[in-house]
Design a protein around this motif. Structure first.
Motif, PDB file in Angstrom:
ATOM      1  N   VAL A 146       1.217  -1.274   0.234  1.00  0.00           N
ATOM      2  CA  VAL A 146      -0.575   0.137   0.294  1.00  0.00           C
ATOM      3  C   VAL A 146       0.536   1.346  -0.169  1.00  0.00           C
ATOM      4  O   VAL A 146       0.913   2.308  -1.086  1.00  0.00           O
ATOM      5  CB  VAL A 146      -0.848  -0.324   1.949  1.00  0.00           C
ATOM      6  CG1 VAL A 146      -2.339  -0.890   0.918  1.00  0.00           C
ATOM      7  CG2 VAL A 146      -0.421  -0.474   2.242  1.00  0.00           C
ATOM      8  N   VAL A 149       2.687   1.841  -3.362  1.00  0.00           N
ATOM      9  CA  VAL A 149       1.131   1.870  -4.217  1.00  0.00           C
ATOM     10  C   VAL A 149       0.992   3.909  -4.656  1.00  0.00           C
ATOM     11  O   VAL A 149       1.648   4.489  -5.650  1.00  0.00           O
ATOM     12  CB  VAL A 149       0.641   1.077  -4.733  1.00  0.00           C
ATOM     13  CG1 VAL A 149      -0.359   2.125  -5.316  1.00  0.00           C
ATOM     14  CG2 VAL A 149       0.652  -0.105  -4.628  1.00  0.00           C
ATOM     15  N   ARG A 150       0.655   4.097  -3.049  1.00  0.00           N
ATOM     16  CA  ARG A 150       0.931   5.283  -2.968  1.00  0.00           C
ATOM     17  C   ARG A 150       1.152   6.360  -3.462  1.00  0.00           C
ATOM     18  O   ARG A 150       0.622   6.981  -3.402  1.00  0.00           O
ATOM     19  CB  ARG A 150       0.264   5.501  -1.723  1.00  0.00           C
ATOM     20  CG  ARG A 150      -0.857   6.881  -0.905  1.00  0.00           C
ATOM     21  CD  ARG A 150      -0.389   7.052   0.564  1.00  0.00           C
ATOM     22  NE  ARG A 150      -1.206   8.106   0.395  1.00  0.00           N
ATOM     23  CZ  ARG A 150      -1.656   9.392   1.517  1.00  0.00           C
ATOM     24  NH1 ARG A 150      -1.149   8.003   3.023  1.00  0.00           N
ATOM     25  NH2 ARG A 150      -2.315   9.415   1.730  1.00  0.00           N
ATOM     26  N   ASP A 153       2.249   6.541  -6.719  1.00  0.00           N
ATOM     27  CA  ASP A 153       0.885   7.689  -7.476  1.00  0.00           C
ATOM     28  C   ASP A 153       1.024   9.055  -7.218  1.00  0.00           C
ATOM     29  O   ASP A 153       0.950   9.726  -8.229  1.00  0.00           O
ATOM     30  CB  ASP A 153      -0.561   7.012  -6.991  1.00  0.00           C
ATOM     31  CG  ASP A 153      -1.467   7.599  -7.986  1.00  0.00           C
ATOM     32  OD1 ASP A 153      -1.668   7.243  -8.607  1.00  0.00           O
ATOM     33  OD2 ASP A 153      -2.026   9.652  -7.362  1.00  0.00           O
ATOM     34  N   ILE A 156       4.384  10.029  -9.989  1.00  0.00           N
ATOM     35  CA  ILE A 156       3.302   9.714 -11.490  1.00  0.00           C
ATOM     36  C   ILE A 156       2.887  11.406 -11.662  1.00  0.00           C
ATOM     37  O   ILE A 156       3.017  11.958 -12.338  1.00  0.00           O
ATOM     38  CB  ILE A 156       2.119   8.924 -11.782  1.00  0.00           C
ATOM     39  CG1 ILE A 156       3.123   7.615 -11.374  1.00  0.00           C
ATOM     40  CG2 ILE A 156       1.831   9.185 -13.331  1.00  0.00           C
ATOM     41  CD1 ILE A 156       2.540   6.447 -11.690  1.00  0.00           C
ATOM     42  N   GLY A 157       1.696  12.063 -10.140  1.00  0.00           N
ATOM     43  CA  GLY A 157       1.703  13.340 -10.549  1.00  0.00           C
ATOM     44  C   GLY A 157       2.545  13.890 -10.436  1.00  0.00           C
ATOM     45  O   GLY A 157       2.469  14.750 -11.837  1.00  0.00           O
ATOM     46  N   LEU A 191      -1.380  -1.975 -11.504  1.00  0.00           N
ATOM     47  CA  LEU A 191      -1.893  -1.107 -12.897  1.00  0.00           C
ATOM     48  C   LEU A 191      -3.356  -0.405 -12.750  1.00  0.00           C
ATOM     49  O   LEU A 191      -3.380   0.874 -13.568  1.00  0.00           O
ATOM     50  CB  LEU A 191      -2.236  -2.707 -13.922  1.00  0.00           C
ATOM     51  CG  LEU A 191      -0.651  -2.557 -14.478  1.00  0.00           C
ATOM     52  CD1 LEU A 191      -0.509  -4.273 -15.182  1.00  0.00           C
ATOM     53  CD2 LEU A 191       0.309  -1.517 -14.746  1.00  0.00           C
ATOM     54  N   GLU A 192      -4.639  -1.393 -12.218  1.00  0.00           N
ATOM     55  CA  GLU A 192      -5.282  -0.627 -12.026  1.00  0.00           C
ATOM     56  C   GLU A 192      -5.587   0.687 -11.434  1.00  0.00           C
ATOM     57  O   GLU A 192      -5.729   1.506 -11.960  1.00  0.00           O
ATOM     58  CB  GLU A 192      -6.416  -1.825 -11.945  1.00  0.00           C
ATOM     59  CG  GLU A 192      -8.181  -1.330 -12.037  1.00  0.00           C
ATOM     60  CD  GLU A 192      -8.822  -2.280 -11.560  1.00  0.00           C
ATOM     61  OE1 GLU A 192      -8.608  -3.353 -10.981  1.00  0.00           O
ATOM     62  OE2 GLU A 192      -9.561  -1.842 -11.174  1.00  0.00           O
ATOM     63  N   LEU A 193      -4.416   0.922  -9.834  1.00  0.00           N
ATOM     64  CA  LEU A 193      -4.951   1.882  -9.395  1.00  0.00           C
ATOM     65  C   LEU A 193      -3.978   2.885 -10.452  1.00  0.00           C
ATOM     66  O   LEU A 193      -4.430   4.289 -10.045  1.00  0.00           O
ATOM     67  CB  LEU A 193      -4.090   1.077  -8.156  1.00  0.00           C
ATOM     68  CG  LEU A 193      -4.866   0.185  -7.241  1.00  0.00           C
ATOM     69  CD1 LEU A 193      -4.315  -0.076  -6.082  1.00  0.00           C
ATOM     70  CD2 LEU A 193      -6.166   0.974  -6.783  1.00  0.00           C
ATOM     71  N   LEU A 194      -2.833   2.005 -10.774  1.00  0.00           N
ATOM     72  CA  LEU A 194      -1.385   3.781 -11.177  1.00  0.00           C
ATOM     73  C   LEU A 194      -2.611   3.994 -12.399  1.00  0.00           C
ATOM     74  O   LEU A 194      -2.209   5.501 -12.755  1.00  0.00           O
ATOM     75  CB  LEU A 194      -0.136   3.176 -10.890  1.00  0.00           C
ATOM     76  CG  LEU A 194      -0.138   2.588  -9.112  1.00  0.00           C
ATOM     77  CD1 LEU A 194       1.638   2.365  -9.851  1.00  0.00           C
ATOM     78  CD2 LEU A 194      -0.165   4.390  -8.599  1.00  0.00           C
ATOM     79  N   GLY A 195      -3.274   3.232 -13.321  1.00  0.00           N
ATOM     80  CA  GLY A 195      -3.093   3.949 -14.809  1.00  0.00           C
ATOM     81  C   GLY A 195      -1.607   3.764 -15.661  1.00  0.00           C
ATOM     82  O   GLY A 195      -1.561   4.712 -15.858  1.00  0.00           O
TER      83      GLY A 195
END
Lengths: 265, 128
Positions: A146, A149-150, A153, A156-157, A191-195
């Motif tokens: 978790v 991944v957070r 993200d 990435i932003g 993958l679904e979470l980060l796109g």
């Protein structure tokens, strides 16, 4: 045309430096020249993972101070033709370099090498901004946890906000047996979470630790080890080749899981 | 020793312990990532929720216990989803009473739409 790629993650300890060293070696093995830049000033480790720590003479700081030429500071890997390292200074902190200076170094290196991989420090402060300043693309390293991944993200932003739009994801330390038991997020979940597009899946493997102990990138050792194969595949995908992802689940056919399946699990 | 047997059993029969931490992680992350991306602080979110509810509650009776209000994200797109189960749609007369207190709403406009609705219904009746 050379490519300047930053390897970043936000969270520390997910395998950025391990990824940079192994991927660098894998790219060099594909007969491409590659320069690795350690952007982790004050906490440099890329030299150690590559087994080049004893050969470091000058660092990026010396180059910037004009105490040596860029070519003098580069440590050439004798095992792999075309692989060089620009070490970070260990006795300085992140504030001793500015984004503009990092950009200057990376662009200068881009003239002589096919790939420039920048090992980004953890966090999103100056060290991060230095590391991404010259980058045209990014490799995000994350693990199926978790916090990782957070943070991925968030990074990435930040990269998108800085205009780095070519972003690919490496999911590191996947434990297929845990995914199978629904105790860990799968690569698809992440993958679904980060796109962002996936470029590599690296299984959790003791061999990675053994390789770092020896200061020897995995691709130099046993060729058929699963993580070594994973890094070579990433190097090939960077070159534009379509390489299928490793089927990590295939190796889970041990006695225990087979027994369980027999009972209808 | 007992612990070891327990662990072995869990390994062999994972369905005995129904802890699916994988989906737990995913659903928690979905929520927190959406929050991070939208960067709306909880106070602002709460204020927005109250305001939207006030508006909706003027027209329909909402089940406040069952409603869901969340930020969702899908492929780097963030959206606000409000799921408001409706208990009852308010009658026109009730609506007028409420609107009397709120001058910002155009009462006439609502009366016109009601008349139009009635007009649509009437011909049907005569045709039968």
């Amino acid at each position: 045309m050379s490519r300047i790629i930053v390897v970043t993650s936000g969270k520390g300890g997910v395998g950025k430096t391990t990824t940079t060293s192994n991927l660098g070696a894998a790219i060099a093995k594909q007969n491409r020249s590659v320069a690795l830049i350690d952007a982790d000033f004050g906490l440099r480790n890329l030299d150690l993972l590559l087994g080049l720590e004893e050969r470091v003479v000058y660092t990026a700081i010396d180059v910037l101070a004009g105490e040596c030429r860029l070519a003098q500071a580069l440590v050439k890997d004798k095992r792999l033709k075309g692989l060089v390292l620009l070490p970070a200074a260990q006795n300085r902190n992140k504030e001793s370099v500015q984004p503009e200076q990092m950009k200057k170094i990376a662009t200068a290196l881009a003239k002589g090498y096919d790939y420039i991989l920048i090992d980004c420090p953890a966090g999103i402060e100056l060290g991060f901004r230095n590391a991404i300043s010259a980058a045209q693309e990014a490799l995000i390293v994350t693990t199926p946890e978790v916090a990782a991944v957070r943070d991925a993200d968030r990074v990435i932003g930040l990269l998108e906000a800085e205009g780095v739009n070519k972003i690919n994801l490496i999911v590191n330390r996947v434990k297929p047996w845990m995914v199978e038991e629904n105790k860990m997020m799968s690569v698809e979940d992440v993958l679904e979470l980060l796109g962002v597009p996936l470029i590599g899946v690296v299984p959790d493997d003791e061999k990675v630790i053994v390789a770092t102990n020896k200061g020897e990138p995995l691709v130099l050792g046993e060729y058929d080890s699963l993580p070594a194969q994973a890094y070579l595949n990433i190097a090939r995908r960077l070159e534009g080749e379509k390489v299928p992802f490793l089927d990590l689940m295939a190796n889970q056919g041990n006695l225990l899981t087979r027994l369980r399946r027999m009972f209808g699990g | 020793m007992l612990n070891m047997i327990k662990r072995l059993l869990e390994m062999l029969f994972p369905w005995n312990n129904n802890t699916n931490s994988r989906s737990h992680a995913k659903s928690r992350l979905k929520l927190i990532i959406a929050h991070d991306r939208a960067s709306i602080n909880p106070d602002m979110m709460e204020a927005m929720r109250e305001e939207i509810l006030d508006v909706v509650a003027r027209y329909v009776e909402v089940d406040r216990e069952e409603m869901e209000f969340s930020l969702c994200n899908d492929q780097r797109m963030t959206s606000l989803t409000a799921n408001l189960p409706i208990r009852q749609i308010k009658r026109m007369c009730e609506l007028k009473e409420q609107i009397k207190e709120n001058k910002s709403l155009d009462l006439q406009q609502i009366e016109i739409t009601e008349i139009e609705l009635e007009a649509e219904v009437k011909p049907n009746k005569t045709s039968i």
